[in-house]
Design an enzyme around this catalytic site. Structure first.
Site, mmCIF file in Angstrom:
data_model
loop_
_atom_site.group_PDB
_atom_site.id
_atom_site.type_symbol
_atom_site.label_atom_id
_atom_site.label_comp_id
_atom_site.label_asym_id
_atom_site.label_seq_id
_atom_site.Cartn_x
_atom_site.Cartn_y
_atom_site.Cartn_z
ATOM 1 N N ASP A 180 -90.481 -45.299 -12.262
ATOM 2 C CA ASP A 180 -91.732 -46.285 -12.399
ATOM 3 C C ASP A 180 -91.333 -47.281 -11.606
ATOM 4 O O ASP A 180 -90.466 -47.860 -11.356
ATOM 5 C CB ASP A 180 -91.689 -46.928 -13.884
ATOM 6 N N GLU A 230 -98.888 -38.561 -13.819
ATOM 7 C CA GLU A 230 -97.630 -39.722 -14.104
ATOM 8 C C GLU A 230 -98.243 -41.157 -14.007
ATOM 9 O O GLU A 230 -99.234 -41.594 -13.548
ATOM 10 C CB GLU A 230 -96.884 -39.693 -12.589
ATOM 11 N N THR A 231 -97.594 -42.011 -15.295
ATOM 12 C CA THR A 231 -98.168 -43.311 -15.530
ATOM 13 C C THR A 231 -97.092 -44.267 -15.667
ATOM 14 O O THR A 231 -95.786 -43.714 -16.032
ATOM 15 C CB THR A 231 -99.083 -43.141 -16.549
ATOM 16 N N ASN A 266 -94.611 -45.671 -17.743
ATOM 17 C CA ASN A 266 -94.235 -45.612 -19.266
ATOM 18 C C ASN A 266 -92.851 -45.514 -19.513
ATOM 19 O O ASN A 266 -92.413 -45.440 -20.702
ATOM 20 C CB ASN A 266 -94.822 -44.484 -19.917
ATOM 21 N N ASP A 300 -96.193 -36.125 -15.548
ATOM 22 C CA ASP A 300 -95.322 -37.276 -16.126
ATOM 23 C C ASP A 300 -93.965 -36.775 -16.411
ATOM 24 O O ASP A 300 -93.926 -35.868 -17.354
ATOM 25 C CB ASP A 300 -95.890 -38.064 -17.113
ATOM 26 N N ASP A 358 -111.899 -39.520 -18.479
ATOM 27 C CA ASP A 358 -112.046 -40.792 -18.954
ATOM 28 C C ASP A 358 -113.279 -41.784 -18.142
ATOM 29 O O ASP A 358 -113.384 -41.737 -17.035
ATOM 30 C CB ASP A 358 -110.671 -41.607 -18.871
ATOM 31 N N GLU A 394 -116.300 -38.106 -20.960
ATOM 32 C CA GLU A 394 -116.546 -39.477 -21.600
ATOM 33 C C GLU A 394 -117.615 -40.250 -21.015
ATOM 34 O O GLU A 394 -117.607 -40.819 -20.062
ATOM 35 C CB GLU A 394 -115.380 -40.313 -21.729
ATOM 36 N N ASP A 452 -109.325 -42.739 -29.618
ATOM 37 C CA ASP A 452 -109.736 -44.116 -29.648
ATOM 38 C C ASP A 452 -110.358 -44.234 -31.170
ATOM 39 O O ASP A 452 -111.425 -43.760 -31.454
ATOM 40 C CB ASP A 452 -111.049 -44.033 -28.831
#
Length: 717
Positions: free
Chosen positions: A148, A240-241, A243, A270, A379, A415, A490
């Site tokens: 990261d 991948e984010t 975190n 990820d 999203d 969404e 959510d």
């Protein structure tokens, strides 16, 4: 998607004059094949290719380890693609790499060295260019990332402009495309699916073991989901984010990113969710997990975020922003800022700019074809269709239709809303797409939890039960266009929906603190009565499972998982958000399993075509056909419906929405007799509220006592 800190929202929205009004802009030039780092078929060379419409020079930087020294190679420009081919024998066994870019705001000067400002003109020019060769940027097409980004070194401005990020920046990892058997892809129609939305780490982290919370751990639960009746598992973001810092320090919970709705690399599984985090390990382990689910007949769906990136709305140069800020992002009218229709950061300009559009399409194709993913949930999907241009929003579905064309065979679920005005687009997605149906969610919640506050008519309920044809039928779409749900990641869990009057997000760790979260929960704690809460959960789950459309459960619903009324735990990588395998609810799990089995056994409950009036009749408490006046009267407490199709046994569902128990009358059975399958009333808890197949109770009389706020199911044989 609800997030923690909602930044300043779009000011000039759909009322603004669009700068681009031709929907054809959503069909950009054909994709450029071969971007990223690829090994030649004979293994002798590695080819690096990266796209930028604005860069004037790009250099490839090669590293032997993620924090080591670099070797740089000038890349040759071929149109909008910069490329270089290197002999594999001259490269490390494991190749870590990144790019340094120059452009109009920072022209190349041979005297430049890392850490200097030689050649610099401005951090951002009027065309939105933000190149800075001191910032090593990773390849948007990298198949894996090393680590990261942390610290201020990626920023610009007077304090950070000359800081060289090369040593600490995330690096792409060259991953060979090995042959891997992903199993037989389940090809059943979406209408036959039951979706189980779950966080990959939270799914098994509390289960313990060496690989808890990983792809390998999730693979071990494939048999469990299959036995439950789940046919499609939908993972929250697995691309991948940032975190790495999750749950390191409970006191810093509000800085964590547990859910992962801020993508760093669109091609990279990820690495934090891999038991094997060595280079290539996350990719291999992901494929093995997909194979395990496929072997149990379960589709693998993933939640994807193409409306913004982890670069946010600031000046950090990590990847896209440093390569071609104006080519990937939707800028504001001045060109020096961004359009934000998602509430978190700069919009990716997928509908108007070829680089952004192709990045999204290419990554979807890679996950579908190379990594075995069967479908995607998008999203804030309307943001992908914004054709307005700088500083405004205008939705057009052309790019979304392109996704359906080019990612052939994948399930596509939207969404269908965003943050800015004009982004609410439920029912407006093109052929090939399904949508989260919040109209179903809200009406069922109102009917169960807001008596005296919301006037729900039997007719409105009938519309939702029959698949929401008012939303999805006119454009020529099928009932599978609607994804029905009561709860999602959510908001409240199924348990909390009926056990909480309001959100409670300010609790101490591990159940908080979390900021944000909706105040419109339409929930009710049933006056603290645990028996009534369980009954309500069963009734809600039954309404979901017995309705036309595609049902979606959230991980742990079948076990009545709760979060103590926290409705926005996006930042909590903690026991509060992990599925607790040590606290079973065997009766509720049995009810869920048998209910889903009943749905699977009866085609009438999951019709691929719209149910026609001749196939369904709506009934009152006396079992008589309900009049139009009855269906329009919100005070009427009973709605029954008789489904009679050619390919199934007749089914009768009767729902007492009222606050008092009632004696209802069953209509004359189309067969020999009615058999009771299930009753969600508390009285039947000792029998798990549903009969095992073959043990249904034969009705010997037409009258039946139905508790308030409960539902019963009968089948005629």
């Amino acid at each position: 998607m609800i997030r923690g800190s909602i930044v300043a929202l779009l000011v000039a929205c759909s009322s603004s004059t669009p700068t681009v009004s031709d929907p054809d802009v959503a069909t950009p030039a054909p994709r450029t094949p071969g971007l990223g780092a690829t090994v030649t078929p004979d293994g002798s060379h590695v080819v690096f290719r990266v796209a930028s419409t604005r860069a004037t020079r790009i250099e490839l930087a090669i590293y032997e380890d993620p924090f080591g020294t670099e070797r740089r190679f000038e890349m040759t420009r071929e149109g909008d693609v910069f490329a270089v081919q290197l002999a594999a024998a001259e490269l490390p066994a494991t190749i870590y790499y990144g790019y340094r870019a120059w452009g109009p705001n920072w022209p190349y000067d041979p005297a430049w060295q890392p850490g200097s400002t030689t050649g610099w003109l401005t951090d951002v020019d009027s065309d939105g260019n933000r190149m800075n060769p001191n910032k090593l940027v990773f390849d948007p097409y990298a198949r894996e990332l090393s680590h990261d980004p942390t610290g201020s070194v990626f920023g610009v401005g007077d304090a950070n402009r000359a800081k060289d990020s090369g040593r600490v920046a995330p690096k792409g990892i060259v991953v060979r495309d090995d042959v891997f058997d992903l199993g037989t892809r389940p090809l059943r129609p979406l209408i036959d699916d039951v979706i189980y939305e779950v966080h990959l780490r939270g799914f098994t982290q509390a289960a313990g073991g060496e690989c808890a919370g990983t792809y390998a751990g999730a693979a071990q639960k494939a048999a469990y989901l299959a036995a439950l009746g789940v046919t499609a598992v939908e993972f929250l973001p697995v691309q991948e984010t940032p975190n790495d810092r999750n749950d390191v320090d409970p006191e810093s919970a509000n800085g964590d990113n547990y859910w992962g709705y801020s993508t760093l690399g669109y091609f990279a599984p990820d690495r934090r969710y891999a038991c094997d985090r060595a280079p290539g390990g996350p990719t291999r382990e992901w494929k093995a997990m997909v194979r395990a689910f496929h072997d149990h007949g379960i589709k693998v769906l993933i939640d994807v975020v193409y409306n913004h990136t982890a670069e946010g709305g600031g000046s950090a140069l990590l990847s896209l922003r440093g390569l071609d800020n104006a080519g990937y992002y939707q800028l504001d009218r001045a060109g020096t800022g961004f359009t934000n229709s998602n509430g978190v950061g700069a919009d990716l300009a997928t509908a108007t700019k070829p680089l952004a559009a192709n990045l999204a399409i290419d990554s979807l194709v890679y996950w579908h074809e190379s990594l075995g993913v069967d479908g995607f949930r998008f999203d804030l999907a309307p943001v992908l269709g914004n054709i307005c241009g700088p500083g405004c929003f205008e939705y057009a579905p052309a790019f979304l239709s392109r996704i359906a064309d080019e990612v052939a065979g994948a399930e596509l679920i939207a969404e269908p809303w965003g943050i800015a005005a004009g982004t609410y687009q439920v029912g407006n997605f093109p052929a090939g797409w399904s949508e989260w149906n919040d109209k179903f969610r809200d009406l069922i919640r109102d009917d169960q939890n807001r008596k005296g506050l919301a006037a729900v008519t039997p007719g409105a309920l009938a519309t939702r039960v029959l698949g929401s044809s008012d939303l999805f039928r006119d454009p020529g779409r099928a009932p599978s266009a609607g994804i029905n749900f009561l709860v999602a990641h959510d908001g409240f869990t199924l348990r909390d929906l009926y056990a909480c009057d309001a959100k409670a997000n300010a609790q101490a760790w591990p159940f908080g603190p979390s900021d944000g979260g909706s105040n419109d929960n339409r929930s009710w704690d049933h006056d603290g009565d645990a028996v009534a809460q369980r009954q309500a959960a069963r009734t809600g789950l039954a309404l979901l499972s017995l309705s036309q459309g595609v049902p979606m459960l959230t991980g742990g619903d079948e076990r009545l998982r709760g979060q103590r009324c926290n409705n926005n735990p996006y930042n909590l990588d903690s026991p509060a958000t992990w599925l607790d395998w040590s606290s079973p609810e065997p009766s509720f799990t049995t009810f869920t399993r048998r209910l889903l089995a009943f749905r699977a056994a009866h085609p009438a409950l999951r019709s691929g075509a719209w149910i026609e009036p001749a196939q369904v009749s709506w009934r009152d408490a006396a079992g008589s056909v309900a009049s139009g006046a009855y269906l329009g009267d919100a005070t009427k407490p009973v709605l029954g419906w008789l489904l009679s199709t050619l390919d199934d046994d007749p089914i009768y569902v009767v729902y007492n929405r009222g606050t008092a128990a009632l004696r209802i009358t069953l209509p004359s059975p189309p067969g020999t007799a009615w058999f009771r399958v299930a009753d969600t009333g508390a009285w039947m808890e000792p029998e798990d509220n549903i009969s095992a197949p073959g043990n249904e109770h034969r009705m010997v009389q037409a009258n039946y006592d139905l508790a308030s706020r409960s539902l019963a199911v009968f089948v005629a044989r």
